[in-house]
Design a protein around this motif. Structure first.
Motif, PDB file in Angstrom:
ATOM      1  N   HIS B 184      26.752  33.785  19.239  1.00  0.00           N
ATOM      2  CA  HIS B 184      25.312  33.836  19.457  1.00  0.00           C
ATOM      3  C   HIS B 184      24.901  35.298  19.594  1.00  0.00           C
ATOM      4  O   HIS B 184      25.728  36.361  19.741  1.00  0.00           O
ATOM      5  CB  HIS B 184      25.127  32.903  20.570  1.00  0.00           C
ATOM      6  N   GLN B 191      21.209  32.133  22.130  1.00  0.00           N
ATOM      7  CA  GLN B 191      22.201  31.279  22.896  1.00  0.00           C
ATOM      8  C   GLN B 191      22.168  29.961  23.209  1.00  0.00           C
ATOM      9  O   GLN B 191      23.120  29.194  23.519  1.00  0.00           O
ATOM     10  CB  GLN B 191      22.142  32.447  24.179  1.00  0.00           C
ATOM     11  N   GLY B 192      20.799  29.571  23.436  1.00  0.00           N
ATOM     12  CA  GLY B 192      20.257  28.201  23.673  1.00  0.00           C
ATOM     13  C   GLY B 192      20.922  27.340  22.751  1.00  0.00           C
ATOM     14  O   GLY B 192      21.584  26.379  22.945  1.00  0.00           O
ATOM     15  N   ASP B 195      24.853  27.207  22.794  1.00  0.00           N
ATOM     16  CA  ASP B 195      25.196  26.431  23.964  1.00  0.00           C
ATOM     17  C   ASP B 195      25.118  24.945  23.595  1.00  0.00           C
ATOM     18  O   ASP B 195      26.120  24.258  24.167  1.00  0.00           O
ATOM     19  CB  ASP B 195      24.598  26.879  25.166  1.00  0.00           C
TER      20      ASP B 195
ATOM     21  N   PRO C 205      19.359  35.604  28.573  1.00  0.00           N
ATOM     22  CA  PRO C 205      18.260  35.760  27.750  1.00  0.00           C
ATOM     23  C   PRO C 205      17.153  34.627  27.876  1.00  0.00           C
ATOM     24  O   PRO C 205      16.336  34.702  27.181  1.00  0.00           O
ATOM     25  CB  PRO C 205      18.880  35.613  26.048  1.00  0.00           C
ATOM     26  N   LYS C 206      17.797  33.378  28.298  1.00  0.00           N
ATOM     27  CA  LYS C 206      17.006  32.282  28.609  1.00  0.00           C
ATOM     28  C   LYS C 206      15.802  32.577  29.646  1.00  0.00           C
ATOM     29  O   LYS C 206      14.864  31.632  29.479  1.00  0.00           O
ATOM     30  CB  LYS C 206      17.754  30.993  28.856  1.00  0.00           C
TER      31      LYS C 206
END
Lengths: 262, 396, 414
Positions: B184, B191-192, B195, C205-206
């Motif tokens: 990612h 990344q979301g 995951d 980053p979220k």
């Protein structure tokens, strides 16, 4: 015991020995001259005293306490203040502010007391301002207090730089060519001025100067450097007659014309 | 001296022009409002119109503009002038919030179409909600956008926690993949998504042999690709955007890594073909946007779009259009019901949330209680050659 | 301006002008609440007070009336301007903080936003359920009352971060310092971006959301007007601190270092310690504002704290006039107003003209797309024709107390 005493000071830059085993002493209340041809190591010696350079060998004491290993600002707070050959004022600050910066080491204000503006801070600031105005009047800059330093004429800048150095009641004042760039009349004025601050404030002054007349005229003792070596020291009259000095200044074989050497 | 004077004068004049210009506009608008109260309805778009993502941001705006122009006449019949208020959120959360605060202060604005970045949509929607202003998102895929259950927030596209797992399922069932290496780009989106993908693969019993982050903007991925080479996975999954994906797939093939390569809707851009060149062949991406040119209706729409704006449709053009239609439809229903009175924002938000089986050009919209579109689908594309878009190979 | 000033021969005239301007502006806003022009008029009237020949106390009085009484009233007519004023306030505090570092002490800091981020994250982590990931003995999110604890806490934390970053960086000078601070600014952001493993501290980053709004005695303060007053409180605190420091031993030491490091050392000023103090104080202001930012925004992620943000604050300081307190305030106000107001309204105005068919702008030239370009052009033009800034720094004229009494009273300037 001398106030400022240097013994066997040696400073090397790579292979070059800029100052070699120089002995020097400045008594309280005296004016000492430091002369020598260009590149003789005068300014290097100055920078050793003020902590900009650390010497490889030798000892350096003020009032019997060693100054070796101290940073410039620490040496300044011990009571040695200087001026610079090529005037280094805080150009965009006013004359008064320049003097106030000179008092930095004397003022006790800190972050907390400044923010709280304690009565102590207020009194200290008022007293400092008072003294700054007095000092400026003393050096002849009355009425110029709120001028920016960079807008002052050359002679006034020299005087302001001295006033700034005097602001913290130093024990020793180092003047690096205070008459540089001045005409003969101004130089005479500077000579009187230096003598006056010594007499009025009981200061000890170390002076680097190219103008031999100035140095010989006001110094109690004169030290002559040549290629980093102390070739003569003593009263102006002794030094004036020293053949080594004449040789250094005028070249070999010039000793017999000693009058011109002075 | 004269020059200086001239300069000052001209600067002053420019200032005066700007100030009086805006001021004038505002006051006439104010007067107009006073004269025929509430006769203007505005729909705002908020998307990046400048900067690196301007192309996508603008396609959303243009899509919404199409919808508005189509509906203009109908609204005129109901006694309202329809206007578009396009905003540039600069893909920056702070700017998004600032714009949102501006929008809720304008009572003639009844709905917002936006944003492109979930990171901008989340804080901005908090502001919309305080002003009861309905937002219909064409492109935000992060779960958190609707998971906060704000009554004003809706989206018509698919969520990352559907898109990621769908990719995993497709990999297992259709591609016969047994092991994956997940990469990612350390962004909220990338990344979301990665995951969500990883979670599902583990659930499905696939082996995740590696999980690594790269930095967006990098151009050399040999470090991570060396690791990939050592593990010899059946597939690489990348959560991130097309510039990195394009370079990475190219470098992987050059290193002799033949594993399949899959990514999310961040790869859905014509640019990736230019970057990866011939290595693009075989790359699979999931996306929330369908290829609308597959249907005759969609094809006609795309041509109309091109004619109007001189640009090809981008992936989210049709979603901007559909989102705007959903919003306008809700407002229109209210207008018809209450006999041409300016509807309140709360009612607009409630009405939009009630949307069911609304057929748009790209998707059919039915909102659930969170504001997610029940009919949102994930589409699978595969590049068969150096042409964009890839071929639609499935949907879920 | 001077001509105008000379017309105000009597003090009451200045009072009258100030009253008329501010009252008139406030009235205009209340009559046409949606007019940007009226709001700009109001800001201009507050600025006018600064230029009037009034005593410092009278100026302060007018500014307080303007910001603490009139502005909230205006905000009640148009809530949006409340938010704009809050935004302006946040950046004023940041610009004042950076002004200490860049303007007073002459240290070019390109990573200033790192401290803003530090403050924001410290509050965000504990005021959301994020802290529950690594602290198990307490319940998170903390109640909104903790906001008031976190203000001074983040002030300290950002100050300490400033010292830690400054220790290695401040040994360098000029360009080198700029590059290192730039690097540190990015490093801090990247750390926040990566601190979701092995223990999830920042959620990477979220980003972190939702963040608790401040509260007082169980009453939640999440309306724009509360944020406005919180921000104004901090802004006045920052102005107070900056003004006190500017004309003190410390402020003079900063100016001396800025002007000439060698001479400053020769005057007994310890370089590193003095620079560190500037760095830490500037950083602490940013840290404190970071807490407000996190609470107001309810969502933060690393992308809010990029290099461009540091540059933006630096632009405010330079535009206003380096080393000038009123300059930093005006610079921040001007930049925020330009970016979020004037340019947006102008492009909307153009878009309206286009929609109504008066002006024919092709869709490729969507005015909203060119806001940033125009903003950049304005900055460039400013730097060419007024490089010293909008309100350049002036040295305060100093007089002795007894002399002051003799001389005719003169409006204080600085």
């Amino acid at each position: 015991m001398a106030l400022l005493e240097a013994k066997g000071i040696t400073k090397r830059f790579g292979g070059l020995v800029a100052v070699c085993k120089v002995d020097f002493a400045l008594e309280k209340g005296q004016i000492a001259g430091l002369i020598g041809p260009n590149g003789a190591g005068k300014t290097t010696f100055f920078n050793v005293i003020t902590g900009i350079y650390q010497p490889e060998e030798g000892s350096l004491n003020l009032d019997g306490k060693s100054l070796l290993g101290l940073k410039p600002e620490q040496i300044a707070s011990r009571g040695i203040k200087r001026t610079f050959q090529n005037i280094r004022l805080f150009a965009n600050l006013t004359a008064v502010e320049n003097v106030l910066v000179g008092m930095h080491t004397n003022l006790k204000e800190n972050l907390i007391s400044i923010l709280l503006k304690t009565p102590k801070v207020r009194h200290e600031e008022e007293a400092a301002l008072q003294r700054a105005f007095e000092l400026l009047t003393y050096v002849g800059l009355k009425g110029k207090e709120n001028e920016l330093a960079k807008n002052l004429p050359y002679g006034a800048q020299r005087k302001l730089e001295i006033a700034r150095a005097l602001a913290s009641h130093p024990k020793v004042l180092l003047l690096d060519e205070p008459a540089a760039g001045m005409n003969p009349k101004e130089t005479v004025g500077m000579k009187d001025f230096i003598r006056r601050i010594r007499d009025d404030l009981g200061l000890s002054i170390l002076l680097i100067e190219h103008d031999i007349h100035l140095v010989m005229g006001i110094s109690d003792t004169v030290t002559v450097l040549d290629y980093g070596v102390n070739i003569a020291s003593g009263s102006p009259d002794q030094v004036r007659k020293d053949p080594k000095v004449i040789e250094a200044y005028l070249g070999p074989g010039a000793a017999e014309h000693d009058e011109r050497g002075a | 001296m004269k020059r200086k004077l001239l300069l000052v004068a001209s600067l002053l004049m420019i200032m005066a022009l700007i100030v009086s210009g805006c001021g004038g506009a505002k006051t006439t608008e104010g007067e107009k409002q006073a004269a025929d109260a509430g006769k203007v309805i505005k729909i705002a778009t908020s998307s990046p119109l400048s900067g690196a993502q301007a192309a996508v941001g603008e396609s959303i705006k243009l899509g919404a503009q199409m919808a508005l122009e189509e509906k203009k006449a109908e609204f005129e019949k109901l006694g309202f002038k329809l206007e578009l208020a396009p905003q540039d959120d600069q893909a920056d959360p702070k700017m998004g919030v600032s714009v949102a605060e501006k929008l809720i202060a304008d009572p003639s604005i009844l709905a917002v179409i936006g944003h492109y970045n979930s990171g901008v949509a989340i804080p901005s929607s908090e502001v919309y909600n305080t002003g009861n202003l309905a937002m219909v998102s064409p492109a935000n895929t992060a779960p958190k956008v609707t998971d906060r259950r704000l009554p004003t927030v809706n989206r018509i596209c698919v969520r990352d926690d559907v898109q990621g797992p769908a990719g995993a399922g497709y990999a297992k069932d259709k591609l016969g993949v047994k092991s994956v290496f997940v990469i990612h780009d350390k962004t909220a989106y990338g990344q979301g998504l990665a995951d969500e993908f990883k979670k599902e693969t583990e659930k499905l019993g696939l082996k995740v042999v590696g999980y690594e982050g790269i930095t967006a903007g990098e151009v050399d991925f040999s470090a991570v690709l060396t690791k990939v080479g050592a593990f010899k996975p059946d597939m690489i999954y990348f959560g991130g955007m097309y510039p990195e994906a394009g370079i990475m797939v190219k470098q992987a093939r050059e290193k002799g890594i033949t594993a399949k390569y899959m990514g999310g809707d961040g790869l859905d851009s014509s640019e990736i073909v230019k970057i990866a060149g011939k290595n693009i062949t075989g790359l699979i991406y999931t996306t929330a946007a369908t290829d609308i040119t597959k249907t005759a209706e969609g094809k006609a729409w795309a041509e109309q779009y091109k004619q109007k704006f001189g640009k090809n449709v981008e992936s989210y053009s049709a979603y901007g259009y559909d989102a705007a239609l959903v919003a306008l439809n809700g407002i229109e229903n209210l207008l018809k019901a209450n006999g041409g009175k300016m509807p309140a924002r709360q009612d607009v938000a409630a009405e939009i949330r009630k949307t069911a089986d609304f057929k748009g050009i790209a998707t059919t919209v039915t909102f659930d209680d969170k504001g997610d579109n029940k009919n949102a689908k994930v589409y699978f594309f595969e590049f068969k050659g150096e042409t964009y878009p890839g071929e639609l190979i499935g949907e879920k | 301006m001077d001509k105008f000033k000379s017309m105000l021969t009597k003090p009451w005239m200045s009072y009258l002008v100030a009253l008329l301007a501010m009252g008139g502006a406030a009235l205009t806003v209340s009559v046409v609440p949606r007019s940007l022009f009226a709001f700009l008029f109001f800001i201009g009237s507050v600025l006018l007070v600064y230029y009037l020949p009034l005593s410092t106390k009278a100026k302060l009085f007018f500014v307080l009336i303007g910001t603490l009484v009139l502005m909230p009233i205006i905000g009640s007519f148009n809530l949006y301007y409340m938010n704009v004023a809050t935004q302006v306030g946040i950046y004023v505090a940041l610009a004042l903080g950076l002004n200490i570092v860049v303007g007073f002490a002459g240290l070019l800091d390109l990573g200033y936003v790192a401290f803003y981020a530090t403050g924001a994250y410290i509050y965000a982590i504990f005021a959301s359920d994020q802290a529950g990931n690594f602290i198990h003995f307490a319940k998170f999110p903390l109640a909104g009352e903790w906001f008031w604890v976190f203000l001074p806490l983040s002030l300290l934390a950002a100050g300490i971060t400033g010292i830690l970053l400054g220790l290695p960086a401040l040994r360098l000078r000029g360009d080198y310092l700029a590059i290192v601070t730039l690097g540190f600014g990015e490093i801090i952001r990247i750390i926040f971006n990566n601190l979701d493993k092995p223990v999830n501290i920042t959620n990477g980053p979220k980003g972190i959301t939702p963040i608790q709004p401040p509260a007082l005695f169980g009453f939640t303060l999440n309306k724009p007007i509360y944020y406005y007053f919180i921000v104004m409180g901090i802004v006045f605190f920052v102005i107070f601190v900056t003004r006190r420091l500017e004309h003190s031993r410390i402020g003079r030491a900063w100016a001396a270092i800025r002007e000439d490091e060698v001479a400053a050392r020769a005057m007994g000023i310890p370089l590193l310690r003095t620079k560190l103090m500037a760095f830490a104080i500037g950083a602490s202001f940013a840290g404190m504002m970071g807490v407000v930012f996190a609470a107001k925004q309810t969502f933060i992620d690393p992308s809010s704290f990029t290099f461009m943000e540091s540059i933006g604050v630096l632009a405010m300081v330079i535009l206003g006039g380096m080393g000038s307190i009123p300059g930093a305030i005006v610079g921040a106000t001007a930049v925020v107003m330009l970016q979020s107001q004037v340019l947006k309204s102008f492009s909307e105005f153009l878009a309206q003209l286009r929609d109504s068919g008066i002006l024919n702008i092709p869709t490729q030239l969507e005015p909203a797309k060119f806001e940033r370009l125009v903003f950049g052009l304005i900055l460039v033009v400013m730097m060419i024709f007024r490089p010293q800034g909008l309100i350049p720094a002036k040295r305060r004229e100093m007089e002795l107390l007894e002399e002051k009494a003799d001389r005719p009273a003169k409006g204080e300037e600085s």
